[in-house]
Design a protein around this motif. Structure first.
Motif, short mmCIF file in Angstrom:
data_model
loop_
_atom_site.label_atom_id
_atom_site.label_comp_id
_atom_site.label_asym_id
_atom_site.label_seq_id
_atom_site.Cartn_x
_atom_site.Cartn_y
_atom_site.Cartn_z
N ALA A 385 0.84 -1.20 0.00
CA ALA A 385 0.00 0.00 0.00
C ALA A 385 0.87 1.25 0.00
O ALA A 385 1.91 1.31 0.65
CB ALA A 385 -0.91 0.01 1.22
N PRO A 436 -7.11 -5.68 5.66
CA PRO A 436 -7.16 -4.62 4.64
C PRO A 436 -7.55 -5.17 3.26
O PRO A 436 -7.25 -6.33 2.95
CB PRO A 436 -5.73 -4.09 4.63
CG PRO A 436 -4.89 -5.26 5.05
CD PRO A 436 -5.73 -5.99 6.07
N PRO A 437 -8.19 -4.35 2.44
CA PRO A 437 -8.44 -4.73 1.04
C PRO A 437 -7.11 -4.81 0.28
O PRO A 437 -6.06 -4.38 0.80
CB PRO A 437 -9.32 -3.59 0.51
CG PRO A 437 -9.79 -2.85 1.72
CD PRO A 437 -8.75 -3.04 2.76
N ALA A 439 -3.95 -3.91 -2.04
CA ALA A 439 -3.27 -2.62 -2.22
C ALA A 439 -3.65 -2.01 -3.56
O ALA A 439 -3.86 -2.71 -4.55
CB ALA A 439 -1.76 -2.81 -2.14
N ARG A 444 -8.69 0.57 -0.47
CA ARG A 444 -7.53 0.47 0.42
C ARG A 444 -7.21 1.84 1.02
O ARG A 444 -6.86 1.95 2.21
CB ARG A 444 -6.33 -0.10 -0.33
CG ARG A 444 -5.07 -0.24 0.52
CD ARG A 444 -5.30 -1.18 1.74
NE ARG A 444 -4.08 -1.39 2.49
CZ ARG A 444 -3.26 -2.41 2.32
NH1 ARG A 444 -3.55 -3.35 1.41
NH2 ARG A 444 -2.18 -2.53 3.03
N TRP A 447 -9.59 2.42 3.83
CA TRP A 447 -9.26 1.56 4.97
C TRP A 447 -8.08 2.13 5.74
O TRP A 447 -8.10 2.15 6.99
CB TRP A 447 -8.94 0.15 4.46
CG TRP A 447 -8.76 -0.87 5.54
CD1 TRP A 447 -9.70 -1.67 6.10
CD2 TRP A 447 -7.52 -1.19 6.21
NE1 TRP A 447 -9.15 -2.46 7.07
CE2 TRP A 447 -7.81 -2.19 7.17
CE3 TRP A 447 -6.22 -0.72 6.10
CZ2 TRP A 447 -6.83 -2.73 7.99
CZ3 TRP A 447 -5.23 -1.26 6.93
CH2 TRP A 447 -5.54 -2.25 7.87
N GLU A 448 -7.05 2.58 5.03
CA GLU A 448 -5.88 3.15 5.69
C GLU A 448 -6.25 4.39 6.48
O GLU A 448 -5.74 4.61 7.60
CB GLU A 448 -4.79 3.48 4.66
CG GLU A 448 -4.20 2.29 3.93
CD GLU A 448 -3.31 1.43 4.82
OE1 GLU A 448 -3.01 1.85 5.96
OE2 GLU A 448 -2.90 0.34 4.37
N THR A 487 1.56 3.26 5.24
CA THR A 487 1.77 3.03 3.82
C THR A 487 3.12 3.61 3.42
O THR A 487 3.66 4.49 4.10
CB THR A 487 0.68 3.73 2.98
OG1 THR A 487 0.73 5.15 3.25
CG2 THR A 487 -0.71 3.21 3.33
#
Length: 598
Positions: A385, A436-437, A439, A444, A447-448, A487
């Protein structure tokens, strides 16, 4: 007399923070604790009674930097210091004094200069595309920060604008733009500084009130001041000499916005009694990284010789202890093409993450935004990510705004669980999952962002209520105090200024990219060199430099800056395959598309 604010400072920092009166110039190299010195100097002045907080003005260049300064001062027990940007300070003074002088509210601020320019062009029946309008907007900004009239600007640019508009048309467009603003009672961003300076020059009672209010001035990032900012500073100061400027000429990277490092370099000549303190002890980078930085800037005007404070490879956390073996000499790698470079850098980062290095401790830096696309794709292909710095601010993201509003609403009702559980429950109702989904992509990214909000709750002091937590989120949003996403960071060299990462990959060190193709002449190339220096000095533990020999159908040469650094501070990497599968050969320069380290 209290020396509390001087505790924990090194000898040079302590010297700078102890100089409370008279003109002071602090030449602060990258990673030497510049903001620490500024805030501890102000705190020391308050502790000793030399300063009253409400009479201190501290100006800097970004809202984020001003917010950080206020936060550090609060931590030192100092409240009430006017720590703002140049523009925020000037706008506050305009809004305060304008009604007294004109019996009317201050003009509003233009929110989109290009749109107003488009309307001016329509009035003149000029058909201009967005790119041309943006170029004219940049010309207007440069003219105003340089304090030039429209006529002076025309004389400096007799050919007009890049063959698109002749000089007469550029003049008429600028005049029509100013007429539209005047008719609407509007000021643009640069007008704010000019109008404040004009008010202080023409209204002695306003100048006297400002001088009475602010007795002690501090200017951060002084290497980046423009002529209009320097003039405004002189007007704020008046005939007094109680000013402290802090900067580093080697980090002047905003000349296109009017920044002129001569104000910093010539400060001691302007004030013959100025005290000058040099901060050269770097607390960020390994010695080998500083060897590269020093080699690049050696002999340049105002260059500082940075020395590392790291006498051993110390680990600040268990995570960095596991990754301690990652410290190495900086490397430079040539790739066959840009695809190979992106894949190679992504592979190196995958290995770093696999070794225990956190993704948010890694950054990829580059000269131009267009370089990010292949890098993002290469990272996504490896399931890593990444986020691009300089896009939408964290607290402006829809997911974050939604989360803050939901948490604010939840804080109204009594909460019978812990803060972390309450925040997690709210975020899960908005879509946060445990895993997490994949990257790459908006899912994503969302989510982050939500995960970052949850981490803030996990890091909050014990006993923090949900209401207090949401108050803190709102305060962080106002100060642009953004949490770290887990990330890999991608950023231009301009956006990376003032930041740091343990592990930095500086890509695109080729002629035409760094230095950029349109940089011609000594001054422009010198600015590009300083950009490279800024990139190098963002790295704390490891630094890798790279470039590609092929960009589409174009063949590139390695950057002259690599030649200036020389081979001594750099170390070759093991050979790697290029984009077509051909392996690089280490060592001396070879045929095109062969990899080499310098």
């Amino acid at each position: 007399m209290s020396d509390r604010a001087l505790e924990g400072l090194d000898e040079q920092q302590r010297e700078a923070a102890s100089l409370l009166r008279g003109p002071v110039c602090v030449l602060a190299g990258a990673g030497t604790g510049k903001t620490r010195v500024i805030t501890h100097r102000i705190a020391h002045g308050v502790d000793t009674g030399a300063y009253s907080p409400g009479r201190v003005m501290a100006v800097t260049f970004t809202t984020k930097a001003a917010g950080e300064m206020r936060g550090r001062l609060r931590a030192l027990g100092v409240e009430g210091v006017a720590a703002r940007t140049f523009h925020a300070t000037a706008l506050a003074q305009l809004n305060f004094f304008w009604p007294q002088l004109a019996n009317d509210t201050a003009p509003s601020i233009v929110d989109n200069k290009v749109r107003v320019l488009g309307q001016a062009a329509d009035a003149l029946r000029l058909r201009l595309n967005g790119a041309t309008l943006r170029d004219v907007a940049s010309r207007i900004e440069w003219r105003k920060v340089a304090m030039r009239t429209i006529e002076q600007d025309a004389a400096a640019h007799p050919d007009g604008l890049s063959g698109v508009l002749d000089a007469a048309a550029v003049v008429e467009l600028q005049r029509q733009y100013e007429k539209l603003k005047d008719a609407r009672r509007q000021l643009d961003f640069e007008d704010v500084l000019l109008a404040c300076a004009g008010m202080l020059e023409s209204e002695p009672r306003v100048a006297a009130a400002v001088h009475e209010q602010y007795r002690h001035l501090t200017v951060d990032e002084f290497q980046d001041v423009s002529p209009v900012q320097q003039r405004l500073l002189e007007l704020w100061l008046g005939d007094r000499r109680d000013v402290c400027v802090v900067g580093d000429a080697s980090q002047t990277i905003y000349s296109f916005a009017g920044a002129d490092p001569r104000y910093l370099l010539e400060f001691a000549e302007r004030y013959d009694d100025a005290r000058v303190v040099r901060l050269e002890r770097n607390y960020r980078s390994e010695p080998a990284i500083l060897d590269v930085a020093n080699a690049l800037m050696r002999g340049r005007p105002g260059a500082l010789e940075l020395r590392s404070a790291r006498t051993a490879r110390t680990a600040r956390t268990a995570r960095t202890l596991r990754a301690a073996s990652a410290v190495s000499r900086p490397t430079v790698t040539a790739y066959g093409d840009e695809g190979a470079e992106a894949a190679g850098v992504a592979g190196a980062i995958a290995a770093q993450v696999a070794s225990g290095i956190a993704p948010n401790d890694v950054a990829i830096l580059y000269r131009a935004n267009a370089q990010s696309a292949p890098l993002l794709a290469a990272l996504a292909a490896r399931g890593i990510a990444a986020s691009v710095l300089g896009g939408r601010r964290f607290f402006d993201q829809p997911e974050v705004r939604q989360a803050v509003m939901a948490l604010r609403g939840a804080s109204v009702a009594p909460v019978e669980t812990t803060l972390v559980v309450a925040v997690r429950d709210v975020l899960r109702s908005l879509g946060l999952t445990d895993e997490p989904p994949p990257a790459g992509g908006a899912l994503r990214d969302a989510w982050e962002a939500r995960s970052a909000v949850l981490r803030l709750a996990e890091e909050a002091p014990e006993g923090t209520t949900l209401r207090a937590f949401t108050d803190e989120l709102l305060a962080r949003g106002r100060d642009q105090h953004e949490p770290s996403l887990r990330t890999v960071t991608l950023a231009t060299l301009h956006a990376a200024k003032g930041l740091e990462w343990d592990h930095v990959h500086l890509v695109g060190l080729a002629e035409g990219l760094l230095p950029i193709s349109y940089a011609t002449g000594f001054a422009a190339i010198d600015e590009e060199r300083r950009l490279a220096y800024v990139g190098i000095t963002r790295a704390a533990r490891t630094l890798s430099l790279s470039w590609s020999e092929q960009s589409g159908a174009r063949t590139r040469q390695r950057s002259r800056f690599l030649r200036e650094i020389g081979p001594h501070p750099l170390e070759p990497n093991p050979p790697r395959p290029n984009h077509t599968g051909t392996r690089h050969a280490g060592g001396a320069p070879a045929t095109p598309a062969a990899g080499r380290r310098n």
